[in-house]
Design a protein around this motif. Structure first.
Motif, PDB file in Angstrom:
ATOM      1  N   TRP A   1       2.432  11.301   0.884  1.00 25.38           N
ATOM      2  CA  TRP A   1       3.299  11.707   1.997  1.00 25.38           C
ATOM      3  C   TRP A   1       4.187  12.895   1.603  1.00 25.38           C
ATOM      4  CZ3 TRP A   1       4.864   5.911   2.279  1.00 25.38           C
ATOM      5  CH2 TRP A   1       3.868   5.183   2.963  1.00 25.38           C
TER       6      TRP A   1
ATOM      7  N   THR B   1      -2.314  -1.738  11.248  1.00 25.87           N
ATOM      8  CA  THR B   1      -1.798  -1.752   9.870  1.00 25.87           C
ATOM      9  C   THR B   1      -2.682  -0.937   8.927  1.00 25.87           C
ATOM     10  OG1 THR B   1      -3.024  -3.667   8.993  1.00 25.87           O
ATOM     11  CG2 THR B   1      -1.056  -4.149  10.292  1.00 25.87           C
TER      12      THR B   1
ATOM     13  N   GLN C   1     -12.638  -4.793   9.589  1.00 22.22           N
ATOM     14  CA  GLN C   1     -13.854  -3.972   9.488  1.00 22.22           C
ATOM     15  C   GLN C   1     -15.129  -4.833   9.541  1.00 22.22           C
ATOM     16  OE1 GLN C   1     -13.111  -0.468   6.490  1.00 22.22           O
ATOM     17  NE2 GLN C   1     -11.644  -2.084   6.053  1.00 22.22           N
TER      18      GLN C   1
ATOM     19  N   SER D   1      -9.958  -2.268  -0.015  1.00 29.10           N
ATOM     20  CA  SER D   1      -9.653  -3.436   0.847  1.00 29.10           C
ATOM     21  C   SER D   1     -10.025  -4.745   0.166  1.00 29.10           C
ATOM     22  CB  SER D   1     -10.361  -3.337   2.211  1.00 29.10           C
ATOM     23  OG  SER D   1     -10.031  -2.159   2.864  1.00 29.10           O
TER      24      SER D   1
ATOM     25  N   LYS E   1     -13.668 -11.935   6.219  1.00 27.81           N
ATOM     26  CA  LYS E   1     -12.426 -12.711   6.035  1.00 27.81           C
ATOM     27  C   LYS E   1     -12.121 -13.584   7.251  1.00 27.81           C
ATOM     28  CE  LYS E   1     -10.433  -8.690   4.908  1.00 27.81           C
ATOM     29  NZ  LYS E   1      -9.529  -7.609   4.430  1.00 27.81           N
TER      30      LYS E   1
ATOM     31  N   THR F   1       7.947  -5.684   8.375  1.00 27.14           N
ATOM     32  CA  THR F   1       7.266  -4.581   9.071  1.00 27.14           C
ATOM     33  C   THR F   1       6.452  -5.087  10.260  1.00 27.14           C
ATOM     34  OG1 THR F   1       7.226  -3.276   7.063  1.00 27.14           O
ATOM     35  CG2 THR F   1       5.625  -2.680   8.742  1.00 27.14           C
TER      36      THR F   1
ATOM     37  N   GLY G   1      -2.330  -6.795   3.426  1.00 27.40           N
ATOM     38  CA  GLY G   1      -1.006  -7.348   3.164  1.00 27.40           C
ATOM     39  C   GLY G   1      -0.160  -7.443   4.423  1.00 27.40           C
TER      40      GLY G   1
ATOM     41  N   SER H   1       6.678   2.057  14.221  1.00 28.05           N
ATOM     42  CA  SER H   1       7.754   1.135  13.852  1.00 28.05           C
ATOM     43  C   SER H   1       7.883   1.132  12.334  1.00 28.05           C
ATOM     44  CB  SER H   1       7.419  -0.270  14.369  1.00 28.05           C
ATOM     45  OG  SER H   1       8.454  -1.182  14.085  1.00 28.05           O
TER      46      SER H   1
ATOM     47  N   HIS I   1       0.832  -1.218   0.000  1.00 27.34           N
ATOM     48  CA  HIS I   1       0.000   0.000   0.000  1.00 27.34           C
ATOM     49  C   HIS I   1       0.864   1.265   0.000  1.00 27.34           C
ATOM     50  CE1 HIS I   1      -4.381   1.072   0.548  1.00 27.34           C
ATOM     51  NE2 HIS I   1      -3.781   2.244   0.465  1.00 27.34           N
ATOM     52  N   SER I   2       2.100   1.147   0.478  1.00 27.62           N
ATOM     53  CA  SER I   2       3.014   2.304   0.402  1.00 27.62           C
ATOM     54  C   SER I   2       3.260   2.706  -1.043  1.00 27.62           C
ATOM     55  CB  SER I   2       4.355   1.973   1.058  1.00 27.62           C
ATOM     56  OG  SER I   2       4.174   1.653   2.407  1.00 27.62           O
TER      57      SER I   2
ATOM     58  N   GLY J   1       0.789   1.114   9.934  1.00 32.04           N
ATOM     59  CA  GLY J   1       0.010   1.767   8.884  1.00 32.04           C
ATOM     60  C   GLY J   1       0.272   3.264   8.950  1.00 32.04           C
TER      61      GLY J   1
ATOM     62  N   MET K   1      -7.054  -2.466  -4.058  1.00 37.88           N
ATOM     63  CA  MET K   1      -6.477  -2.326  -2.704  1.00 37.88           C
ATOM     64  C   MET K   1      -7.102  -1.158  -1.962  1.00 37.88           C
ATOM     65  SD  MET K   1      -2.492  -3.173  -3.326  1.00 37.88           S
ATOM     66  CE  MET K   1      -1.860  -2.830  -1.694  1.00 37.88           C
TER      67      MET K   1
HETATM   68  P1  NAP Z   1      -3.533  -3.120   2.553  1.00 39.24           P
HETATM   69  O1  NAP Z   1      -3.122  -4.448   2.025  1.00 39.24           O
HETATM   70  O2  NAP Z   1      -4.364  -2.230   1.713  1.00 39.24           O
HETATM   71  O3  NAP Z   1      -4.247  -3.409   3.959  1.00 39.24           O
HETATM   72  C1  NAP Z   1      -4.743  -2.383   4.785  1.00 39.24           C
HETATM   73  C2  NAP Z   1      -5.929  -2.956   5.563  1.00 39.24           C
HETATM   74  O4  NAP Z   1      -6.399  -1.938   6.445  1.00 39.24           O
HETATM   75  C3  NAP Z   1      -7.115  -3.311   4.695  1.00 39.24           C
HETATM   76  O5  NAP Z   1      -7.045  -4.599   4.161  1.00 39.24           O
HETATM   77  C4  NAP Z   1      -8.259  -3.186   5.672  1.00 39.24           C
HETATM   78  O6  NAP Z   1      -8.343  -4.375   6.456  1.00 39.24           O
HETATM   79  C5  NAP Z   1      -7.818  -2.053   6.579  1.00 39.24           C
HETATM   80  N1  NAP Z   1      -8.421  -0.778   6.174  1.00 39.24           N
HETATM   81  C6  NAP Z   1      -8.260  -0.128   4.999  1.00 39.24           C
HETATM   82  N2  NAP Z   1      -8.967   1.021   4.985  1.00 39.24           N
HETATM   83  C7  NAP Z   1      -9.571   1.103   6.193  1.00 39.24           C
HETATM   84  C8  NAP Z   1     -10.426   2.064   6.810  1.00 39.24           C
HETATM   85  N3  NAP Z   1     -10.806   3.172   6.152  1.00 39.24           N
HETATM   86  N4  NAP Z   1     -10.839   1.824   8.063  1.00 39.24           N
HETATM   87  C9  NAP Z   1     -10.465   0.718   8.733  1.00 39.24           C
HETATM   88  N5  NAP Z   1      -9.661  -0.227   8.192  1.00 39.24           N
HETATM   89  C10 NAP Z   1      -9.227  -0.035   6.942  1.00 39.24           C
HETATM   90  O7  NAP Z   1      -2.264  -2.255   2.943  1.00 39.24           O
HETATM   91  P2  NAP Z   1      -0.802  -2.725   3.438  1.00 39.24           P
HETATM   92  O8  NAP Z   1       0.061  -2.906   2.263  1.00 39.24           O
HETATM   93  O9  NAP Z   1      -0.954  -3.798   4.440  1.00 39.24           O
HETATM   94  O10 NAP Z   1      -0.293  -1.375   4.143  1.00 39.24           O
HETATM   95  C11 NAP Z   1      -0.984  -0.830   5.242  1.00 39.24           C
HETATM   96  C12 NAP Z   1      -0.361   0.482   5.668  1.00 39.24           C
HETATM   97  O11 NAP Z   1       0.951   0.227   6.189  1.00 39.24           O
HETATM   98  C13 NAP Z   1      -0.168   1.518   4.564  1.00 39.24           C
HETATM   99  O12 NAP Z   1      -0.459   2.806   5.098  1.00 39.24           O
HETATM  100  C14 NAP Z   1       1.302   1.392   4.225  1.00 39.24           C
HETATM  101  O13 NAP Z   1       1.836   2.562   3.647  1.00 39.24           O
HETATM  102  C15 NAP Z   1       1.872   1.146   5.594  1.00 39.24           C
HETATM  103  N6  NAP Z   1       3.197   0.524   5.619  1.00 39.24           N
HETATM  104  C16 NAP Z   1       4.024   0.879   6.630  1.00 39.24           C
HETATM  105  C17 NAP Z   1       5.262   0.283   6.759  1.00 39.24           C
HETATM  106  C18 NAP Z   1       6.145   0.624   7.914  1.00 39.24           C
HETATM  107  O14 NAP Z   1       7.345   0.330   7.864  1.00 39.24           O
HETATM  108  N7  NAP Z   1       5.625   1.210   8.982  1.00 39.24           N
HETATM  109  C19 NAP Z   1       5.664  -0.666   5.820  1.00 39.24           C
HETATM  110  C20 NAP Z   1       4.788  -1.026   4.806  1.00 39.24           C
HETATM  111  C21 NAP Z   1       3.547  -0.426   4.717  1.00 39.24           C
HETATM  112  P3  NAP Z   1      -9.760  -5.047   6.815  1.00 39.24           P
HETATM  113  O15 NAP Z   1     -10.436  -5.287   5.489  1.00 39.24           O
HETATM  114  O16 NAP Z   1      -9.359  -6.287   7.524  1.00 39.24           O
HETATM  115  O17 NAP Z   1     -10.503  -4.100   7.687  1.00 39.24           O
END
Ligand code: NAP
Ligand code: ZN
Length: 346
Positions: free
Chosen positions: A52, A244, A206, A333, A210, A162, A185, A291, A42-43, A268, A330
């Protein structure tokens, strides 16, 4: 210079389209990698959209990279032609300070991101894994365990580390109650890894759509955050809650699910700030933390851990020309649980 093929976005409003660019000639300490697969994080979407405010265009995203070594420089000792390797979120870092010894180079200012950064000492921007090959310093290349397939292992390079890093840092294991918020993811890797570490794992998603998947991945409990009763039932339950979610949420409501001295870790990274009431933290001596990915040493440790436990991502393989549609899904979701690009389709 070697010509590389990939997919790039020319600006924040542009879709990803075919793009040809230069990769640097390998130095003595470089590894040349033919990219086989790249996960879609998602990044990548935040970065393509400049959500960002730090994106450099044109942008070739991709930091969940697996492939095969095709050549090595004369000083490379750990890799040879034919090795199965991975590259994660960064390709260089500060080497003059002590950070590398402490294995937290991802937090130091000299970090060079795999894409949308700048190669040290060169004017070339870094271009990521939605491409046919890469040239990467040996110290930033990871070994993929033999028993893990290159497609399903690709998401370990970002989503896996992560989640692994905060789970280790905050001592997830037997006797610890861990919640994973968001089953995407990152979240699904968190469930698998926390379960393998021996923690009691709860998914907060949500909806319950799943649930069967989450339980099969190793979760002990599964709750819908759209149900207000969840927040009453689970108040004061968790030692550790890892968020996340890629969008803004009511952080206070989730902090209330922590035990006294519990910690909520943000991985997240929503694009908007979220206001927080101080009393979400004060009465339970709670901690709100962040983190970011993990060090190279910790990433190899995570890959070896996943090799030992047979952990990989649940993936949906796509051709590279499906990437814009994958981003749209994505954002809704709608992914189970990581898109991975088959680079043979480039
Ligand atoms: P993803 O596959 O799109 O998963 C995010 C999940 O969050 C979705 O599947 C959904 O899960 C939930 N979600 C999405 N929109 C929502 C909303 N409006 N309200 C409540 N829940 C919601 O994304 P990802 O690749 O896992 O990445 C998630 C985040 O982590 C991104 O912001 C990304 O940039 C960040 N990230 C950070 C790092 C780090 O080092 N800190 C590294 C990589 C990514 P459900 O359907 O189960 O609710
Ligand atoms: Zn990522």
């Amino acid at each position: 210079m070697a010509i590389a093929k990939g997919y790039a976005a020319a600006s924040a409003s542009a879709p990803l389209t075919p793009f040809t660019f230069d990769r640097r000639e390998p130095n003595d300490d470089d590894v040349v990698i033919a990219i086989k697969h790249c996960g879609v994080c998602h990044s990548d979407i935040h970065m393509v959209d400049n959500g960002w405010g730090q994106s450099v265009y044109p942008i070739v995203p991709g930091h969940e990279i697996t492939g095969v070594v095709t050549a090595v420089g004369s000083k490379v000792s750990r890799f040879k032609e034919g090795d199965r390797v991975g590259v994660g979120c960064f390709v260089d870092s500060c080497t003059t300070c002590a950070a590398r010894d402490l294995d937290r180079e991802q937090y130091m200012p000299g970090l060079v991101l795999t894409y949308s950064g700048f190669e040290p000492g060169a004017d070339l921007p870094t271009y990521g894994g939605y491409s046919d090959h890469m040239v990467v310093k040996e110290g930033y290349v990871l070994s993929i365990p033999d028993n893990l397939p290159l497609d399903a292992a690709a998401p370990l390079l970002c989503a896996g580390i992560t989640l692994y890093s905060p789970l280790r840092h905050w001592n997830a294991g037997p006797g610890k109650s861990v919640a994973i918020l968001g089953l995407g993811g990152l979240g699904h890797m968190g469930v698998k890894i926390a379960h393998a570490m021996g923690a009691e794992v709860t998914v907060l998603s949500q909806t319950l759509s799943k649930q069967a998947d989450g339980l099969a991945m190793g979760a002990d409990h599964y709750y819908a955050t759209s149900d207000a009763a969840t927040f009453e039932t689970l108040a004061g339950t968790f030692d550790l809650l890892i968020c996340t979610v890629s969008a803004g949420i009511d952080w206070g409501a989730y902090l209330n699910l922590l035990k006294v001295d519990g910690t909520m870790v943000l991985v997240g990274a929503p694009e908007e700030p979220v206001p927080l009431n101080a009393f979400a933290l004060i009465p339970g001596r709670r901690t709100l933390a962040g983190s970011m990915i993990g060090s190279i040493k910790e990433t190899q440790e995570m890959l070896d851990f996943c090799g030992e436990h047979g952990i990989v991502a649940d993936i949906e393989t796509i051709a590279i020309d499906q990437i814009n549609a994958a981003y749209e899904r994505m954002q809704k979701s709608d992914v189970r649980y990581r898109f991975v690009i088959d680079m043979a389709t480039l």
